[in-house]
Structure formats: structure tokens, C-alpha cells
Write a protein that holds these residues in place. Structure first.
Motif, mmCIF file in Angstrom:
data_model
loop_
_atom_site.group_PDB
_atom_site.id
_atom_site.type_symbol
_atom_site.label_atom_id
_atom_site.label_comp_id
_atom_site.label_asym_id
_atom_site.label_seq_id
_atom_site.Cartn_x
_atom_site.Cartn_y
_atom_site.Cartn_z
ATOM 1 N N THR A 182 0.884 -1.271 -0.074
ATOM 2 C CA THR A 182 0.129 0.126 0.081
ATOM 3 C C THR A 182 0.829 1.393 -0.136
ATOM 4 O O THR A 182 1.938 1.424 0.372
ATOM 5 N N LYS A 183 0.193 2.254 -0.339
ATOM 6 C CA LYS A 183 1.062 3.600 -0.461
ATOM 7 C C LYS A 183 1.281 4.038 1.129
ATOM 8 O O LYS A 183 2.615 4.621 1.438
ATOM 9 N N SER A 195 0.628 11.124 1.929
ATOM 10 C CA SER A 195 0.160 12.079 0.974
ATOM 11 C C SER A 195 1.263 12.328 0.017
ATOM 12 O O SER A 195 1.082 12.500 -1.137
ATOM 13 N N SER A 198 1.176 9.389 -2.445
ATOM 14 C CA SER A 198 0.146 10.061 -3.233
ATOM 15 C C SER A 198 0.343 10.911 -4.352
ATOM 16 O O SER A 198 0.284 10.978 -5.640
ATOM 17 N N GLN A 199 1.026 12.138 -3.940
ATOM 18 C CA GLN A 199 1.445 13.086 -4.849
ATOM 19 C C GLN A 199 2.400 12.609 -5.892
ATOM 20 O O GLN A 199 2.102 12.914 -6.999
ATOM 21 N N ASP A 207 0.607 5.786 -11.043
ATOM 22 C CA ASP A 207 -0.581 5.372 -11.269
ATOM 23 C C ASP A 207 -0.855 5.127 -12.676
ATOM 24 O O ASP A 207 -1.641 4.145 -13.009
#
Length: 220
Positions: A182-183, A195, A198-199, A207
Motif C-alpha cells: 500500500t502507499k 500524502s 500519493s502526490q 498510477d
């Protein structure tokens, strides 16, 4: 011709996705034995869905065979990421008939291997062109069978450009995502916030690479 083994009787032809890979700039490697150990370990990680697990043949070249083009493309990506950033690999993937000439020695021949050889030779030539310098994977097929080579190559060129533009942290995160982490887990490993991961995944195209890889894996 090649010396990997396909599960067929001598003289019998089967349709496979043949993969040929080699190291970019291998002659400049300071530790040849270490390089071969690293390649062998990376090839083992990509053996799961192989008809014939990829293995070193001569020098820094390796070869293997897969049931589908999608499996071959996915294996090439796994090998590339396993060796990045220290070792740069290029690939030729060919779809076509593979014939076992001698079961005892594993010698093979056929359009599948000819196509893979043509593909990797094209890849090596393409790297010398400024606009294609980041290309590392090409696909060729017998004209009478297989997926649309133009469509597959268009996707591969775009994906290779994204991959070649990644920094080391992004490569590690991409490898982790492909491994199912997972991230949040990757953020802890990298010592950054979730975050931030994700960024980065959005900004660096991680992605998008993941989504493209899922689609390419479906190519028959």
C-alpha cells in the motif's frame, strides 16, 4: 536460434511470446560477476508465469518464453525494475511459432525467435535517436498472427518514456506498488508521508504506469 527449453516434441511448433533481453552498456560494468548475480536474481522473480523461465545464455543476454504477449511484457517490466537503477536492460519480444530442433540440447528456431531478435535490434538502434532515447522494449510478430504490433509498440514507447523519466525513489515506489504494498506502507519505508507518496504517484505517472501495465498484461 536459442538454447532455452520449450515443452514440445522435436519438430513440433507452438505459438509463444519469446523474450530476448540484454544489458545496456554491459562492457563498462566494473563487477561482471556481481552483474551476473544481479541479473540471475531478477530473472528468477520473473519466472512465475513463464513457459520457459528466462535465463542467461551468452554474455549478458538472456532469453525466455511466455504463453501470452501480455505475460512477456509484464515479465520484462519486472526484470527492468528489479535491476534499476544500477543496471539498464533492453528487450525484444516476439510472437510466433517456436520449433524445438533438438530436445536434448534445447535448441530452438522459428518465427517467434526471429521476431524477438528483430525487436531487440530495433530497440538498440532506437536508443541512439534523441526522441527515442528512453525506449527499452519493442514487439514484433508474424504478420499472419498475434496482436496488433503497432498498437502494442505505441503503448510500450509511451510507458518506457515514463519509466525512463523516474528518479530512484519513484522507481522504488513503483516496484512496491507492483508487489502489492500500500502507499501507506511505502511511505513508512521511504520515511515520508502517505500524502507525499500519493502526490508523487500522480505527478510522476506511477498510477498511470500501473494502469497501463494492467492493460498490457491482458494482451493475448
Amino acid at each position: 536460434m536459442t538454447d532455452v527449453k520449450v515443452s514440445s516434441s522435436p519438430g513440433q511448433s507452438r505459438l509463444y511470446a519469446a523474450v530476448i533481453g540484454d544489458v545496456v552498456g554491459s562492457r563498462s560494468a566494473p563487477d561482471r560477476a556481481g552483474l551476473h548475480r544481479a541479473i540471475t536474481a531478477a530473472l528468477a522473480e520473473a519466472a512465475g508465469r513463464a513457459i520457459d523461465p528466462p535465463a542467461l545464455t551468452v554474455g549478458d543476454e538472456f532469453q525466455g518464453a511466455y504463453r501470452t504477449v501480455g505475460d512477456a511484457i509484464d515479465a520484462a517490466l519486472s526484470i527492468r525494475l528489479a535491476l534499476a537503477p544500477d543496471v539498464d536492460i533492453r528487450f525484444g519480444i516476439g510472437w510466433g511459432a517456436v520449433t524445438v530442433l533438438d530436445e536434448a540440447t534445447g535448441i530452438q528456431d522459428g518465427p517467434g525467435w526471429w521476431a524477438a531478435r528483430e525487436a531487440i535490434e530495433w530497440t538498440a538502434a532506437a536508443q541512439t535517436q534523441p526522441g527515442l532515447a528512453l525506449v527499452r522494449t519493442a514487439f514484433r510478430t508474424d504478420e499472419s498472427t498475434g496482436p496488433d504490433a503497432n498498437a502494442v509498440n505505441a503503448a510500450l514507447m509511451c510507458r518506457d518514456h515514463l519509466l525512463g523519466s523516474l528518479d530512484e525513489r519513484s522507481q522504488r515506489i513503483l516496484s512496491g506498488l507492483r508487489a502489492g504494498r500500500t502507499k501507506r506502507e511505502l511511505a513508512v519505508a521511504e520515511g515520508i508521508s502517505a500524502s507525499a507518496v500519493s502526490q508523487r504517484a500522480g505527478r510522476a505517472g506511477l498510477d498511470l504506469i500501473m494502469a497501463a501495465s494492467q492493460e498490457l498484461r491482458r494482451v493475448e
